[in-house]
Design a protein around this motif. Sequence first.
Motif, short mmCIF file in Angstrom:
data_model
loop_
_atom_site.label_atom_id
_atom_site.label_comp_id
_atom_site.label_asym_id
_atom_site.label_seq_id
_atom_site.Cartn_x
_atom_site.Cartn_y
_atom_site.Cartn_z
N LEU A 208 1.09 -1.18 0.07
CA LEU A 208 -0.12 -0.06 -0.10
C LEU A 208 0.74 1.30 0.11
O LEU A 208 1.91 1.29 0.76
CB LEU A 208 -0.89 -0.14 1.22
CG LEU A 208 -2.13 1.02 1.24
CD1 LEU A 208 -3.02 0.51 0.17
CD2 LEU A 208 -2.76 0.94 2.66
N ASP A 209 0.49 2.33 -0.75
CA ASP A 209 1.26 3.51 -0.66
C ASP A 209 0.18 4.55 -0.71
O ASP A 209 -0.73 4.92 -1.87
CB ASP A 209 1.90 3.54 -2.09
CG ASP A 209 2.82 4.99 -2.25
OD1 ASP A 209 2.88 5.89 -1.19
OD2 ASP A 209 3.02 5.48 -3.35
N ALA A 210 -0.28 5.20 0.33
CA ALA A 210 -1.46 6.02 0.72
C ALA A 210 -0.62 7.19 1.54
O ALA A 210 -0.08 7.16 2.27
CB ALA A 210 -2.40 4.96 1.75
N ASP B 75 -3.21 7.75 7.85
CA ASP B 75 -3.37 7.07 9.15
C ASP B 75 -3.59 5.59 8.78
O ASP B 75 -4.28 5.06 7.80
CB ASP B 75 -4.33 7.50 10.05
CG ASP B 75 -3.85 8.78 10.84
OD1 ASP B 75 -2.79 9.48 10.30
OD2 ASP B 75 -4.34 9.28 11.79
N ARG B 76 -2.88 4.56 9.78
CA ARG B 76 -3.11 3.27 9.62
C ARG B 76 -3.12 2.70 8.29
O ARG B 76 -4.00 1.78 7.83
CB ARG B 76 -4.84 3.01 10.28
CG ARG B 76 -4.76 3.62 11.72
CD ARG B 76 -6.30 3.21 12.13
NE ARG B 76 -6.57 3.64 13.39
CZ ARG B 76 -6.69 4.90 14.06
NH1 ARG B 76 -6.82 5.73 13.07
NH2 ARG B 76 -6.99 4.99 15.30
N SER B 77 -1.99 2.91 7.51
CA SER B 77 -1.70 2.36 6.21
C SER B 77 -0.23 1.94 6.13
O SER B 77 0.59 2.52 5.44
CB SER B 77 -2.06 3.72 5.20
OG SER B 77 -3.39 4.18 5.39
N VAL C 263 1.28 5.26 10.76
CA VAL C 263 1.15 6.60 11.30
C VAL C 263 -0.17 6.73 11.96
O VAL C 263 -1.12 6.21 11.37
CB VAL C 263 1.73 7.91 10.71
CG1 VAL C 263 3.06 7.71 10.20
CG2 VAL C 263 0.93 7.93 9.60
N LEU C 264 -0.21 7.45 13.22
CA LEU C 264 -1.34 7.91 13.55
C LEU C 264 -1.57 9.45 13.82
O LEU C 264 -0.26 9.95 14.47
CB LEU C 264 -1.85 7.16 15.05
CG LEU C 264 -2.11 5.75 14.90
CD1 LEU C 264 -1.98 5.07 16.29
CD2 LEU C 264 -3.39 5.44 14.29
N THR C 265 -2.32 10.17 13.50
CA THR C 265 -2.30 11.74 13.41
C THR C 265 -3.42 12.16 14.43
O THR C 265 -4.47 11.73 14.54
CB THR C 265 -2.58 12.16 12.05
OG1 THR C 265 -1.73 11.56 11.40
CG2 THR C 265 -2.36 13.80 11.99
#
Length: 226
Positions: free
Chosen positions: A96-98, A117-119, A153-155
């Motif tokens: 995944l590239d989000a 986030d969450r990717s 990551v989480l933001t």
Amino acid sequence: ATGCALPADIVSYDPETLTAYEGGIKTRFADGAVRLNASVFHYDYKGLQLSFQSNSCGGPCQITTNAGAAKVDGIEVEASLHPHPNHRFDFGVNYLDARYDRFIPRPGIDFAGRDLDRSPALTASAGYNFTLELGNGGRIEANARIRLSDSYVLTDYAVPVQFRQPSFHKTDLALTYTAAEDRYYVQLYAKNLENVITLSNLSAQNGTSATFADPRTYGVRAGFKF
């Protein structure tokens, strides 16, 4: 509260639109004993809606805002092997590239190119299931599954700041007895054998606080058919 006027950008937000492109194949070999599915996809978000907790309303409140644009590209591969009626193996890999294409959460702060986030970039899973049919019409099933996840990551968009969850893997086990005609079942289970602590939510407002996913858990389940 009565008489409390909130800014328009807090109580309103724009629509979100998604243009999705996806293609793939589904294959079966050896009379269905081997299955292989693969797909590629591209998602193009305009006005991606983001919801978060904030104290900008005079107290805690839920705010929804829009990112300018975001793009998601991915590849997904799944395989299933059923070499014997008692044995089944499952495998899966996802790339995944989000990332944000355009997003300025605050003046002077540009999230363009940052991860959504969450990717996690890479996830994988593998599972094994054993089924034993019994002479009384019941059956015993044993299941093991492991899932691996790259970091993500989480933001906290109210600050804004990004936290990173390191890569991890978790293993689940289950042993189930099911009576004839599925009249009832009893299951022993264990989840997250590694006892890995992973982040599910974070906030950097008024000091940092975090919510974690479940640690190692185990127990017994039972169910009845009426």
